[in-house]
Design an enzyme around this catalytic site. Sequence first.
Site, mmCIF file in Angstrom:
data_model
loop_
_atom_site.group_PDB
_atom_site.id
_atom_site.type_symbol
_atom_site.label_atom_id
_atom_site.label_comp_id
_atom_site.label_asym_id
_atom_site.label_seq_id
_atom_site.Cartn_x
_atom_site.Cartn_y
_atom_site.Cartn_z
ATOM 1 N N ARG A 269 0.860 -1.172 0.000
ATOM 2 C CA ARG A 269 0.000 0.000 0.000
ATOM 3 C C ARG A 269 0.901 1.228 0.000
ATOM 4 O O ARG A 269 1.967 1.217 0.610
ATOM 5 C CB ARG A 269 -0.902 0.006 1.229
ATOM 6 C CG ARG A 269 -1.880 -1.164 1.292
ATOM 7 C CD ARG A 269 -2.703 -1.139 2.573
ATOM 8 N NE ARG A 269 -3.673 -2.231 2.613
ATOM 9 C CZ ARG A 269 -3.430 -3.442 3.129
ATOM 10 N NH1 ARG A 269 -2.237 -3.693 3.667
ATOM 11 N NH2 ARG A 269 -4.352 -4.388 3.115
ATOM 12 N N LYS B 20 -3.355 -1.373 7.873
ATOM 13 C CA LYS B 20 -4.785 -1.306 7.590
ATOM 14 C C LYS B 20 -5.555 -2.481 8.165
ATOM 15 O O LYS B 20 -6.703 -2.338 8.573
ATOM 16 C CB LYS B 20 -4.997 -1.234 6.070
ATOM 17 C CG LYS B 20 -6.438 -0.978 5.666
ATOM 18 C CD LYS B 20 -6.570 -0.786 4.164
ATOM 19 C CE LYS B 20 -8.017 -0.526 3.780
ATOM 20 N NZ LYS B 20 -8.172 -0.358 2.307
ATOM 21 N N HIS C 115 -2.203 2.744 -6.293
ATOM 22 C CA HIS C 115 -3.230 1.726 -6.053
ATOM 23 C C HIS C 115 -3.268 0.733 -7.207
ATOM 24 O O HIS C 115 -3.420 -0.479 -7.005
ATOM 25 C CB HIS C 115 -4.589 2.422 -5.899
ATOM 26 C CG HIS C 115 -5.678 1.511 -5.425
ATOM 27 N ND1 HIS C 115 -5.666 0.921 -4.188
ATOM 28 C CD2 HIS C 115 -6.839 1.108 -6.027
ATOM 29 C CE1 HIS C 115 -6.770 0.184 -4.037
ATOM 30 N NE2 HIS C 115 -7.480 0.278 -5.144
ATOM 31 N N ARG D 279 -0.472 -1.780 -6.932
ATOM 32 C CA ARG D 279 -0.777 -2.840 -5.961
ATOM 33 C C ARG D 279 -1.651 -3.920 -6.595
ATOM 34 O O ARG D 279 -1.378 -5.110 -6.457
ATOM 35 C CB ARG D 279 -1.463 -2.216 -4.741
ATOM 36 C CG ARG D 279 -1.912 -3.223 -3.677
ATOM 37 C CD ARG D 279 -2.342 -2.488 -2.412
ATOM 38 N NE ARG D 279 -3.131 -3.310 -1.515
ATOM 39 C CZ ARG D 279 -2.625 -4.209 -0.673
ATOM 40 N NH1 ARG D 279 -1.324 -4.397 -0.635
ATOM 41 N NH2 ARG D 279 -3.412 -4.908 0.112
ATOM 42 N N HIS E 176 -3.926 -8.946 3.265
ATOM 43 C CA HIS E 176 -5.392 -8.986 3.307
ATOM 44 C C HIS E 176 -5.867 -9.702 4.568
ATOM 45 O O HIS E 176 -5.385 -10.804 4.872
ATOM 46 C CB HIS E 176 -5.953 -9.735 2.098
ATOM 47 C CG HIS E 176 -5.825 -8.985 0.801
ATOM 48 N ND1 HIS E 176 -5.762 -9.608 -0.428
ATOM 49 C CD2 HIS E 176 -5.760 -7.652 0.546
ATOM 50 C CE1 HIS E 176 -5.661 -8.696 -1.378
ATOM 51 N NE2 HIS E 176 -5.654 -7.509 -0.813
ATOM 52 N N TYR F 182 -8.512 -14.265 -8.395
ATOM 53 C CA TYR F 182 -8.482 -15.500 -9.158
ATOM 54 C C TYR F 182 -9.694 -15.658 -10.079
ATOM 55 O O TYR F 182 -9.683 -16.478 -10.982
ATOM 56 C CB TYR F 182 -8.384 -16.699 -8.205
ATOM 57 C CG TYR F 182 -7.036 -16.811 -7.556
ATOM 58 C CD1 TYR F 182 -6.049 -17.622 -8.084
ATOM 59 C CD2 TYR F 182 -6.733 -16.069 -6.415
ATOM 60 C CE1 TYR F 182 -4.794 -17.705 -7.498
ATOM 61 C CE2 TYR F 182 -5.487 -16.147 -5.820
ATOM 62 C CZ TYR F 182 -4.520 -16.968 -6.364
ATOM 63 O OH TYR F 182 -3.279 -17.041 -5.789
#
Length: 241
Positions: A63, A102, A182, A185, A208, A218
Amino acid sequence: MRNKLIRKNPFDWELATVLINDSVSREAVTPRQERLFLDFIKGDKHYSQYYEGMYILFKTGMRISEFCGLTLSDVDMKGRKIHIDKQLQRTREGKYMIADTKTTYGERYLPMTEEVYQCFKKLTARRRKTKVEPMVDGVGGFLVLDKNGMPYLALHWEKRFEYALRKYNRTYKEELPKITPHVCRHTYCSNMAKSGVNAKTLQYLMGHADIATTLNVYTHLGYDDVEKEVREMEERLRKEV
């Protein structure tokens, strides 16, 4: 009325229309677009000073606030790994602040490829020297500093990407789509998924908290990606026999 109600099956819909979230595919650029952009940055007289930072963002999936929060002690050049445990942000009032990652899975170590290692080596070597080391909430040693000796923020990088892309699209007939930190990423995440990295590994790399966020990537693998993986699996099984 009753016949009309049972004539249309309420469950007659395709699962794909409900499950697939195409946000990642819209935000990721292709490997060719990534290469064209980075080659342009590297060769441009002005924007080449931002090449290492942009390359790192494309090749680590960090990030942007995590990248801005990196300090010299977070970059283990000997062990070739990056420690992510915070974010650098700025309030509406203009105050710099250190925030937690985050998600609860945000604290992680990322391995450096040889190219990423070389980029960090150049960044640390030309780090701006200041009379007074800037401190934010007791943290110092930020990797990238601006002309005023303060650490670079997400907004700084976003503007560099915006202006560089604008110059590229003015220069070349084949325009590139929107590229931001962004997008870097999401491009990294998409590339890792297509290269065969398993979902749990990718979840760790991306930080995540929910694997569903990772699994969304995916859903964008096309036939070519699937065929390639099946052929590779066949080859592995053949060698084991």
